[in-house]
Design an enzyme around this catalytic site. Structure first.
Site, PDB file in Angstrom:
ATOM      1  N   LYS A 108      -0.573  -4.117  -3.476  1.00 49.55           N
ATOM      2  CA  LYS A 108      -1.890  -3.586  -3.102  1.00 49.55           C
ATOM      3  C   LYS A 108      -2.034  -2.185  -3.688  1.00 49.55           C
ATOM      4  O   LYS A 108      -1.482  -1.228  -3.177  1.00 49.55           O
ATOM      5  CB  LYS A 108      -2.071  -3.538  -1.590  1.00 49.55           C
ATOM      6  N   SER A 144       0.817  -1.211   0.000  1.00 50.87           N
ATOM      7  CA  SER A 144       0.000   0.000   0.000  1.00 50.87           C
ATOM      8  C   SER A 144       0.855   1.267   0.000  1.00 50.87           C
ATOM      9  O   SER A 144       1.586   1.522  -0.955  1.00 50.87           O
ATOM     10  CB  SER A 144      -0.952  -0.047   1.195  1.00 50.87           C
TER      11      SER A 144
END
Length: 579
Positions: free
Chosen positions: A324, A299
């Site tokens: 992600k 992320s």
């Protein structure tokens, strides 16, 4: 029935999400159909719940039924779209802010006990004298034995300023202590350690991207730069699961010109299509940077590493990251509940999205596949280097993940290393500083004596392969003819396993060292104690020392095959949950 309506709303959202990963906005006709489906299913669900409540043979629990439906429905979407009931809101506040109300300690489940893994330095738990290894016996007068981790965690957390009373067992069942603790707002540092390494190289460990992460990072870097003549910087985001996108942008801004796009987001709704630009003057545009990543860097970590890679501002070293590339927003719901919902994808400066899993389609087994190679596209960095989407961030310089032996993992996972560290602390009031402490031969031999009568059975990969061979031989009716050879091979393996405690002593020493250091110097000490022996850091030093190679990598003169550093390893330990 408001909660009943929620589940249908989630259902409609799931319909929209199945379109979302294709990056195609819904047409007006589709929106009309969704609106009709919404009203129809709300009516069906309302009637179904009413009929169940009046006619079902037993009394139903509407809330429990609805929760079951929510869980099953969201399971069909991506794993980041979650329903957050009121009693879990505190946990999600911690994820975004790095703060929560509690006693400030890591805990874990160990048999019928929930045990203190480590109190945070300076926390209410530490100030009250709670130690790692303490078994929680009672909380506020209620028995805690045979309670689950989640049950104990829920009671330990609470509003700052409120009291909680613990009865803990330390050395043995007769050694119990009563600890009255006033909860505080616990804040977990995003930068647990920063300091100078050899060759005038600065090092910053970044473990999260919660609020103030960029402020903490900036302060750490400026302090290091003002007090030293820096020749390079290593940013360690291994194991960092991410957090707030804006914090990643602000950290990149420290090394990138003002007005540079770091990440953009694209979703179904126009207000989700945003560019995130650096907004401040940079601190340092020249210092050579290595970013350390691994398979658990995700992320916001991937935004930071990927943007610095795309802008040819840093060399990324380690393993391929998690992949992600989805953005979540938290929205309020009825009755103080919340929902974290995937609203967009993010794209780093080269234009690539690093999302690795296609959540818009399930395979025949009912699970989701990685994005196929046929759909992976090539992009270019600022200086024209080739990079690719669809599978996380590929490092510029690869290093191999350290593989712990089965015996080391067995000793760790069965808490024998943890329990020995507890006994060690009870008999040693102090140890050497973390950069000097080592596991001596006598200390290791003492550990071997400790585990002599302990159960730490484990199965090697060779034994698994041998067992598979036995079964295949039986199926193909060869077993009787080769049974004696297989038995002899098993005997040889058993004899070899007896030497594993010596064969893998370096791995076991490392695990012992980390656990013991944590008893005296907490998280910071654990990091310091492993810096000098971290082989991935050594790989980073090699690249930073060779200025021609560093510049050549960023200029695209070396392929990723050329950049591999054989023999480098990386240590990865499981992180225990926090309180």
């Amino acid at each position: 029935m408001r909660l009943a309506r929620l589940i249908i709303l989630f259902f409609i959202l799931s319909i929209g999400f199945q379109v979302f990963p294709q990056d195609k906005p819904a047409s007006e006709e589709t929106k009309t159909n969704i609106g009709f489906e919404l009203m129809k299913n709300l009516d069906i669900y309302s009637n179904m719940m009413k009929e169940l409540s009046t006619d079902y043979v037993d009394v139903i629990n509407p809330g429990q039924l609805t929760q079951t439906g929510i869980d099953a429905m969201l399971e069909s979407l991506d794993p980041y779209t979650n329903f957050i009931p009121e009693n879990q809101v505190e946990d999600y506040r911690f994820i975004t802010t790095g703060q929560y109300g509690g006693i400030g300690a890591l805990i874990h489940q160990q048999g019928k006990y929930v045990v203190i893994s480590e109190p945070y330095e300076g926390s209410p738990a530490q100030k009250a004298g709670i130690k790692a290894g303490d078994k929680i016996i009672r909380i506020n007068g209620q028995a805690a034995i045979n309670k689950s981790y989640d049950e104990v965690s829920a009671v330990l957390k609470g509003q700052a300023g409120t009291a909680v009373s613990l009865v803990v067992e330390r050395r043995n069942p007769s050694d119990t202590l009563v600890k009255d603790i006033i909860r505080e707002n616990i804040r977990i540092d995003n930068v647990p350690y920063s300091g100078m390494l050899k060759d005038s190289i600065a090092y910053i460990k970044l473990t999260g991207f919660t609020q103030n992460a960029s402020k903490e990072f900036r302060q750490a870097f400026i302090s290091l730069r003002e007090n030293n003549r820096l020749k390079g910087l290593i940013i360690d985001i291994r194991g960092n699961g991410g957090g707030l996108l804006t914090e990643a942008v602000d950290i990149a801004n420290i090394f990138v010109e003002k007005g540079q796009e770091i990440v953009s987001t694209k979703g179904q709704k126009a207000d989700k299509n945003q560019q995130h630009l650096t907004s401040s003057a940079p601190v340092d545009l020249e210092i050579p940077i290595i970013v350390l990543v691994d398979s658990q860097s995700a992320s916001a970590s991937e935004i930071l590493a990927g943007s610095l890679q795309d802008l040819d501002r840093a060399v990324v070293l380690g393993q391929r990251t998690f992949g992600k590339g989805l953005v979540q927003n938290v929205v309020p719901l009825s009755y103080n509940a919340q929902m974290k919902i995937t609203v967009a994808k993010y794209y780093i400066p080269s234009g690539r999205c690093i999302q690795a899993i296609d959540y818009s389609h399930k395979n025949k087994q009912g699970s989701f596949d990685k994005i196929p190679d046929s759909l992976i596209r090539e992009f270019k960095t600022k200086h024209g280097r080739k990079v690719y989407d669809g599978g996380g961030i590929s490092p510029d310089v690869k290093s191999t993940e350290r593989q712990f032996s089965n015996i080391a993992l067995a000793l760790y996972n069965k808490f024998l290393i943890f329990d020995y560290a507890t006994l060690f602390e009870h008999s040693h009031s102090s140890i050497q500083p973390p950069d000097q402490f080592e596991i001596s031969d006598s200390l290791y031999n003492d550990f071997l004596n400790y585990i002599k009568d302990k159960d730490f059975k484990y199965t090697t990969h060779s034994e698994l392969a041998l067992e598979k061979l036995r079964k295949e031989a039986e199926n193909e009716q060869y077993y009787n003819g080769i049974k004696s050879e297989l038995d002899q091979l098993q005997t040889s393996m058993d004899n070899d396993k007896k030497e594993d405690l010596n064969k893998y002593r370096d791995q076991i020493r490392d695990l012992l060292k980390v656990d013991i250091l944590g008893r005296y110097y907490y998280q910071k000490g654990k990091i310091i104690g492993t810096l000098n022996t971290d082989p991935v850091l050594n790989d980073a030093f090699k690249v930073l020392r060779d200025t021609a190679r560093y510049s050549g990598i960023l200029a695209g003169k070396f392929s990723q095959v050329d950049n591999s550093l054989p023999g480098s390893v990386e240590e990865e330990l499981h992180t225990k949950e926090g309180q």
